[in-house]
Design a protein around this motif. Structure first.
Motif, PDB file in Angstrom:
ATOM      1  N   GLY A  27       0.819  -1.207   0.000  1.00  0.00           N
ATOM      2  CA  GLY A  27       0.000   0.000   0.000  1.00  0.00           C
ATOM      3  C   GLY A  27       0.851   1.254   0.000  1.00  0.00           C
ATOM      4  O   GLY A  27       1.954   1.281  -0.541  1.00  0.00           O
ATOM      5  N   ARG A  28       0.330   2.284   0.615  1.00  0.00           N
ATOM      6  CA  ARG A  28       1.023   3.567   0.708  1.00  0.00           C
ATOM      7  C   ARG A  28       1.365   3.822   2.175  1.00  0.00           C
ATOM      8  O   ARG A  28       0.603   3.470   3.063  1.00  0.00           O
ATOM      9  N   VAL A  29       2.520   4.422   2.406  1.00  0.00           N
ATOM     10  CA  VAL A  29       2.961   4.745   3.762  1.00  0.00           C
ATOM     11  C   VAL A  29       3.604   6.122   3.784  1.00  0.00           C
ATOM     12  O   VAL A  29       4.044   6.631   2.750  1.00  0.00           O
ATOM     13  N   GLN A  30       3.648   6.707   4.962  1.00  0.00           N
ATOM     14  CA  GLN A  30       4.385   7.952   5.132  1.00  0.00           C
ATOM     15  C   GLN A  30       5.852   7.600   5.347  1.00  0.00           C
ATOM     16  O   GLN A  30       6.171   6.690   6.125  1.00  0.00           O
ATOM     17  N   PHE A  31       6.723   8.322   4.662  1.00  0.00           N
ATOM     18  CA  PHE A  31       8.162   8.098   4.764  1.00  0.00           C
ATOM     19  C   PHE A  31       8.808   9.382   5.235  1.00  0.00           C
ATOM     20  O   PHE A  31       8.614  10.442   4.635  1.00  0.00           O
ATOM     21  N   TYR A  32       9.545   9.295   6.333  1.00  0.00           N
ATOM     22  CA  TYR A  32      10.184  10.459   6.939  1.00  0.00           C
ATOM     23  C   TYR A  32      11.602  10.587   6.386  1.00  0.00           C
ATOM     24  O   TYR A  32      12.457   9.754   6.680  1.00  0.00           O
ATOM     25  N   GLU A  33      11.821  11.610   5.574  1.00  0.00           N
ATOM     26  CA  GLU A  33      13.139  11.820   4.983  1.00  0.00           C
ATOM     27  C   GLU A  33      14.026  12.577   5.955  1.00  0.00           C
ATOM     28  O   GLU A  33      13.703  13.685   6.372  1.00  0.00           O
ATOM     29  N   SER A  34      15.136  11.949   6.299  1.00  0.00           N
ATOM     30  CA  SER A  34      16.098  12.536   7.212  1.00  0.00           C
ATOM     31  C   SER A  34      17.494  12.339   6.631  1.00  0.00           C
ATOM     32  O   SER A  34      18.296  11.561   7.149  1.00  0.00           O
ATOM     33  N   THR A  35      17.758  13.014   5.541  1.00  0.00           N
ATOM     34  CA  THR A  35      19.042  12.831   4.858  1.00  0.00           C
ATOM     35  C   THR A  35      20.194  13.450   5.634  1.00  0.00           C
ATOM     36  O   THR A  35      21.314  12.950   5.565  1.00  0.00           O
ATOM     37  N   ALA A  36      19.941  14.493   6.390  1.00  0.00           N
ATOM     38  CA  ALA A  36      21.012  15.134   7.158  1.00  0.00           C
ATOM     39  C   ALA A  36      21.565  14.188   8.226  1.00  0.00           C
ATOM     40  O   ALA A  36      22.755  14.213   8.537  1.00  0.00           O
ATOM     41  N   ASN A  37      20.701  13.339   8.787  1.00  0.00           N
ATOM     42  CA  ASN A  37      21.121  12.409   9.834  1.00  0.00           C
ATOM     43  C   ASN A  37      21.226  10.964   9.352  1.00  0.00           C
ATOM     44  O   ASN A  37      21.474  10.067  10.148  1.00  0.00           O
ATOM     45  N   SER A  41      13.121   6.879   7.402  1.00  0.00           N
ATOM     46  CA  SER A  41      12.413   5.659   7.785  1.00  0.00           C
ATOM     47  C   SER A  41      10.904   5.849   7.693  1.00  0.00           C
ATOM     48  O   SER A  41      10.410   6.981   7.661  1.00  0.00           O
ATOM     49  N   ILE A  42      10.205   4.742   7.685  1.00  0.00           N
ATOM     50  CA  ILE A  42       8.749   4.778   7.815  1.00  0.00           C
ATOM     51  C   ILE A  42       8.383   5.060   9.272  1.00  0.00           C
ATOM     52  O   ILE A  42       7.347   5.623   9.569  1.00  0.00           O
ATOM     53  N   ILE A  43       9.257   4.676  10.191  1.00  0.00           N
ATOM     54  CA  ILE A  43       9.083   4.971  11.612  1.00  0.00           C
ATOM     55  C   ILE A  43       9.650   6.370  11.848  1.00  0.00           C
ATOM     56  O   ILE A  43      10.804   6.634  11.538  1.00  0.00           O
ATOM     57  N   GLU A  44       8.852   7.269  12.404  1.00  0.00           N
ATOM     58  CA  GLU A  44       9.273   8.666  12.552  1.00  0.00           C
ATOM     59  C   GLU A  44      10.536   8.805  13.408  1.00  0.00           C
ATOM     60  O   GLU A  44      10.547   8.429  14.582  1.00  0.00           O
ATOM     61  N   PRO A  45      11.618   9.355  12.828  1.00  0.00           N
ATOM     62  CA  PRO A  45      12.851   9.586  13.600  1.00  0.00           C
ATOM     63  C   PRO A  45      12.757  10.902  14.370  1.00  0.00           C
ATOM     64  O   PRO A  45      11.851  11.711  14.125  1.00  0.00           O
ATOM     65  N   PRO A  46      13.697  11.151  15.276  1.00  0.00           N
ATOM     66  CA  PRO A  46      13.660  12.389  16.056  1.00  0.00           C
ATOM     67  C   PRO A  46      13.745  13.658  15.193  1.00  0.00           C
ATOM     68  O   PRO A  46      13.167  14.672  15.543  1.00  0.00           O
ATOM     69  N   HIS A  47      14.461  13.578  14.080  1.00  0.00           N
ATOM     70  CA  HIS A  47      14.610  14.738  13.193  1.00  0.00           C
ATOM     71  C   HIS A  47      14.379  14.299  11.751  1.00  0.00           C
ATOM     72  O   HIS A  47      14.866  13.244  11.347  1.00  0.00           O
ATOM     73  N   HIS A  48      13.639  15.099  11.009  1.00  0.00           N
ATOM     74  CA  HIS A  48      13.457  14.820   9.592  1.00  0.00           C
ATOM     75  C   HIS A  48      13.148  16.129   8.866  1.00  0.00           C
ATOM     76  O   HIS A  48      12.686  17.086   9.467  1.00  0.00           O
ATOM     77  N   GLU A  49      13.493  16.143   7.572  1.00  0.00           N
ATOM     78  CA  GLU A  49      13.283  17.346   6.773  1.00  0.00           C
ATOM     79  C   GLU A  49      11.879  17.427   6.190  1.00  0.00           C
ATOM     80  O   GLU A  49      11.308  18.497   6.085  1.00  0.00           O
ATOM     81  N   ARG A  50      11.347  16.252   5.779  1.00  0.00           N
ATOM     82  CA  ARG A  50      10.010  16.256   5.195  1.00  0.00           C
ATOM     83  C   ARG A  50       9.404  14.866   5.259  1.00  0.00           C
ATOM     84  O   ARG A  50      10.097  13.887   5.511  1.00  0.00           O
ATOM     85  N   VAL A  51       8.105  14.820   5.013  1.00  0.00           N
ATOM     86  CA  VAL A  51       7.370  13.562   4.994  1.00  0.00           C
ATOM     87  C   VAL A  51       6.762  13.416   3.605  1.00  0.00           C
ATOM     88  O   VAL A  51       6.152  14.353   3.088  1.00  0.00           O
ATOM     89  N   VAL A  52       6.970  12.248   2.999  1.00  0.00           N
ATOM     90  CA  VAL A  52       6.404  11.974   1.681  1.00  0.00           C
ATOM     91  C   VAL A  52       5.583  10.698   1.753  1.00  0.00           C
ATOM     92  O   VAL A  52       5.818   9.838   2.593  1.00  0.00           O
ATOM     93  N   ASN A  53       4.609  10.595   0.873  1.00  0.00           N
ATOM     94  CA  ASN A  53       3.771   9.417   0.777  1.00  0.00           C
ATOM     95  C   ASN A  53       4.359   8.538  -0.323  1.00  0.00           C
ATOM     96  O   ASN A  53       4.501   8.983  -1.452  1.00  0.00           O
ATOM     97  N   ILE A  54       4.739   7.288   0.022  1.00  0.00           N
ATOM     98  CA  ILE A  54       5.381   6.413  -0.957  1.00  0.00           C
ATOM     99  C   ILE A  54       4.697   5.053  -1.019  1.00  0.00           C
ATOM    100  O   ILE A  54       3.938   4.679  -0.130  1.00  0.00           O
ATOM    101  N   SER A  55       5.013   4.323  -2.056  1.00  0.00           N
ATOM    102  CA  SER A  55       4.514   2.972  -2.241  1.00  0.00           C
ATOM    103  C   SER A  55       5.317   2.003  -1.378  1.00  0.00           C
ATOM    104  O   SER A  55       6.538   2.117  -1.276  1.00  0.00           O
ATOM    105  N   ALA A  56       4.621   1.045  -0.764  1.00  0.00           N
ATOM    106  CA  ALA A  56       5.270   0.026   0.056  1.00  0.00           C
ATOM    107  C   ALA A  56       4.819  -1.350  -0.418  1.00  0.00           C
ATOM    108  O   ALA A  56       3.701  -1.519  -0.912  1.00  0.00           O
TER     109      ALA A  56
END
Length: 153
Positions: A27-37, A41-56
């Motif tokens: 299905g679709r999941v929220q993906f937390y982009e944290s390239t700086a750190n 992950s799909i599991i929300e990390p302590p810091h992230h730049e943005r959230v995108v909806n992706i295919s899983a």
């Protein structure tokens, strides 16, 4: 296209690079982009730049779609989502000989380790811990004790 996908394309000319997450269900999941750190992950990390909806997709479906039979080693490095990726492989675990996983403190806002969850999931399904190392990375190797025992692959 993100930098990671571009790197994969440059290192694998002529090969297909899928920008899709392995997960416990399709299905679709929220993906937390944290390239700086380096802990997107799909599991929300302590810091992230943005959230995108992706295919899983589950590993079960991915293997079926791509004609993958036996798997010598599955490397799971999913920044805290290791238990869910393993759940999505449950029906094909008998076809996997080894699972290597980074089970360190990377799960979610609390940065919990996924080692207890992985052991609780894998042990009843015939996997035993055969190696582990690293105080901060916590990389572990599991072996399927039933692999090659005559069961259909």
């Amino acid at each position: 296209m993100d930098k990671e996908a571009l790197c994969c394309r440059l290192n694998n000319p002529g090969k297909t690079v899928l920008q899709q997450a392995l997960w416990k269900e399709n299905g679709r999941v929220q993906f937390y982009e944290s390239t700086a750190n380096d802990d997107s992950s799909i599991i929300e990390p302590p810091h992230h730049e943005r959230v995108v909806n992706i295919s899983a997709i589950t590993l079960e479906k991915f293997a079926a779609d791509h004609g993958i039979g036996k798997i010598k080693i599955l490397k799971v490095e999913t920044e805290g989502a290791e238990p869910e990726v393993l759940m999505g492989a449950e029906k094909i675990l008998h076809r996997i000989e080894y699972i290597a996983a980074d089970l360190g403190p990377e799960r979610g806002l609390g940065q919990k380790t996924t080692l207890p969850m992985a052991i609780d999931f894998l042990y009843p399904r015939g996997f035993k811990l055969v190696g582990g190392y690293g105080l901060d990375r916590r990389n572990f190797l599991f072996r399927n004790v039933n692999f090659g025992d005559g069961k259909p692959m």
